[in-house]
Write a protein that holds these residues in place. Structure first.
Motif, short mmCIF file in Angstrom:
data_model
loop_
_atom_site.label_atom_id
_atom_site.label_comp_id
_atom_site.label_asym_id
_atom_site.label_seq_id
_atom_site.Cartn_x
_atom_site.Cartn_y
_atom_site.Cartn_z
N GLY A 61 0.86 -1.20 0.00
CA GLY A 61 0.00 0.00 0.00
C GLY A 61 0.88 1.24 0.00
O GLY A 61 0.67 2.18 0.75
N LEU A 86 -2.39 -1.08 -5.16
CA LEU A 86 -3.47 -1.46 -6.08
C LEU A 86 -3.66 -0.41 -7.17
O LEU A 86 -4.16 -0.72 -8.26
CB LEU A 86 -4.77 -1.57 -5.26
N ASP A 112 -2.43 -6.56 -5.60
CA ASP A 112 -3.41 -6.60 -4.52
C ASP A 112 -2.78 -7.27 -3.31
O ASP A 112 -2.19 -8.36 -3.43
CB ASP A 112 -4.63 -7.40 -5.01
N CYS A 113 -2.91 -6.62 -2.15
CA CYS A 113 -2.27 -7.17 -0.95
C CYS A 113 -2.87 -8.50 -0.52
O CYS A 113 -2.29 -9.19 0.32
CB CYS A 113 -2.36 -6.15 0.19
N HIS A 114 -4.01 -8.89 -1.07
CA HIS A 114 -4.59 -10.19 -0.72
C HIS A 114 -3.80 -11.34 -1.35
O HIS A 114 -3.92 -12.49 -0.91
CB HIS A 114 -6.04 -10.29 -1.19
N HIS A 134 -8.22 0.05 5.03
CA HIS A 134 -8.89 0.15 3.73
C HIS A 134 -9.22 -1.21 3.12
O HIS A 134 -9.80 -1.28 2.04
CB HIS A 134 -8.01 0.92 2.74
N VAL A 135 -8.74 -2.29 3.75
CA VAL A 135 -8.90 -3.61 3.14
C VAL A 135 -9.41 -4.61 4.18
O VAL A 135 -9.44 -4.32 5.36
CB VAL A 135 -7.56 -4.10 2.54
N ILE A 141 -4.78 -10.68 5.06
CA ILE A 141 -3.67 -9.88 4.51
C ILE A 141 -2.42 -10.06 5.36
O ILE A 141 -1.30 -10.18 4.84
CB ILE A 141 -4.12 -8.41 4.39
N TYR A 186 -14.51 2.86 5.41
CA TYR A 186 -13.37 1.95 5.52
C TYR A 186 -13.84 0.50 5.55
O TYR A 186 -14.82 0.18 6.22
CB TYR A 186 -12.56 2.23 6.79
N ALA A 187 -13.08 -0.36 4.89
CA ALA A 187 -13.41 -1.79 4.93
C ALA A 187 -13.18 -2.34 6.34
O ALA A 187 -13.91 -3.21 6.80
CB ALA A 187 -12.54 -2.54 3.92
#
Ligand SMILES: C[S@@+](CC[C@H](N)C(=O)[O-])C[C@H]1O[C@@H](n2cnc3c(N)ncnc32)[C@H](O)[C@@H]1O
Length: 277
Positions: A61, A86, A112-114, A134-135, A141, A186-187
């Motif tokens: 990120g 991303l 993508d950090c996933h 944010h994720v 993660i 926010y997620a």
């Protein structure tokens, strides 16, 4: 303007430093590169990361390569720096900055950090600033970061707690309602509170969890007026307050600034973890 032309235009303007007019979020991030308060936080993060000459370090990120120069200073030309974000616009800016600085040991990738596009154990150190909020889910993660961390490697994660921001001016109860509404964007709005536990669940060893209060006292700070406006927009879209209430809150902050009584304080939690096996 076609999509391609618009993107090229954005890249040009980001590179030219007038990003704020083109993309307020990208511009806001670039502005924070120079802000002494963010620099203090980032120095604290890098101190916690214990970088050393020839180490390999990843920022997840990374935006437009926020930690590029200070990481380079610490790992030296024999080290390796990587950044992942991303948003391809940010990565483009980061790549340009690498070229400008003539670093040949820094790589930036859109991703993508996933699902990090790196080998198991590839990095000695991984840092993520204001990513997890944010994720989600953050546990997934963190497990992915653990995978690409070497045994003995360090992970430093920080987010602020959007529910406990303090502002001079508006009634604190109103501030709480506005920020609770804004937090809906926010997620993982609870990331700051839950990161350490998620690291433990992922099998990491927690070395330290500490706080960093970022205080803005300058009423003319562009960063802060930008942030307050973003919170106002988020609060209105979060629907826990109506737009009129959110506007009343913003006006109270602006009035306080005019009277020279301005202050906003944002609490960050920093989690430092190591991979022991
Ligand atoms: C608030 S910004 C923080 C940027 C920078 N770390 C800083 O502290 O200024 C959040 C960053 O996370 C990136 N991001 C959001 N979702 C992501 C994902 N799934 N994978 C990788 N990066 C993501 C955004 O593009 C953005 O650059």
């Amino acid at each position: 303007m076609s999509q391609e032309a618009w993107q090229n235009d954005l890249y040009e303007q980001l590179a030219a430093g007038s990003a704020q007019e083109v993309n307020p979020i990208a511009g806001g991030l670039l502005q924070t590169l120079d802000d002494r308060r963010f620099q203090t936080l980032r120095t604290a993060l890098l101190d916690d990361l214990h970088l050393y000459p020839d180490a390999s370090a990843l920022e997840v990120g990374c935006g437009p390569g926020i930690l590029l120069e200070p990481m380079h200073e610490r790992v030296g030309t024999g080290g390796k720096i990587a950044g992942l974000d991303l948003n391809p616009h940010f990565i483009q800016v980061a790549k340009r900055r690498v070229e400008m600085l003539e670093y040949d040991n820094a790589t930036f990738v859109t991703g993508d950090c996933h699902a990090l596009p790196f080998e198991d154990g590839a990095f000695d150190a991984i840092v993520a600033e204001k990513l997890l909020m944010h994720v989600g889910p953050i546990s997934r993660i963190i497990s992915e970061m653990k995978r690409v961390l070497s045994v003995g490697g360090r992970l430093v994660l920080t987010d602020y707690d959007p529910f406990t921001i303090m502002t001079a001016g508006p009634d604190p109860a109103l501030t709480s309602r506005v920020l609770a509404s804004a937090s809906k964007v926010y997620a993982s709005p609870n990331a700051a509170r839950e990161t350490a536990a998620a690291c433990v669940q992922a099998g990491l060893y927690i070395e330290k969890v500490h706080g960093h209060l970022m205080v803005f006292e300058d009423p003319y700070s562009k960063t802060v007026s930008g942030i307050a406006n973003v919170w106002y927009e988020h609060a209105a879209s979060g629907r826990l307050v109506d737009r009129g209430t959110a506007r009343r809150w913003l006006k109270a902050i602006e009035m306080t600034a005019k009277e020279g009584r301005f202050m906003i304080a944002i609490p960050y939690i920093i989690t430092v973890a190591t991979k022991v096996r």
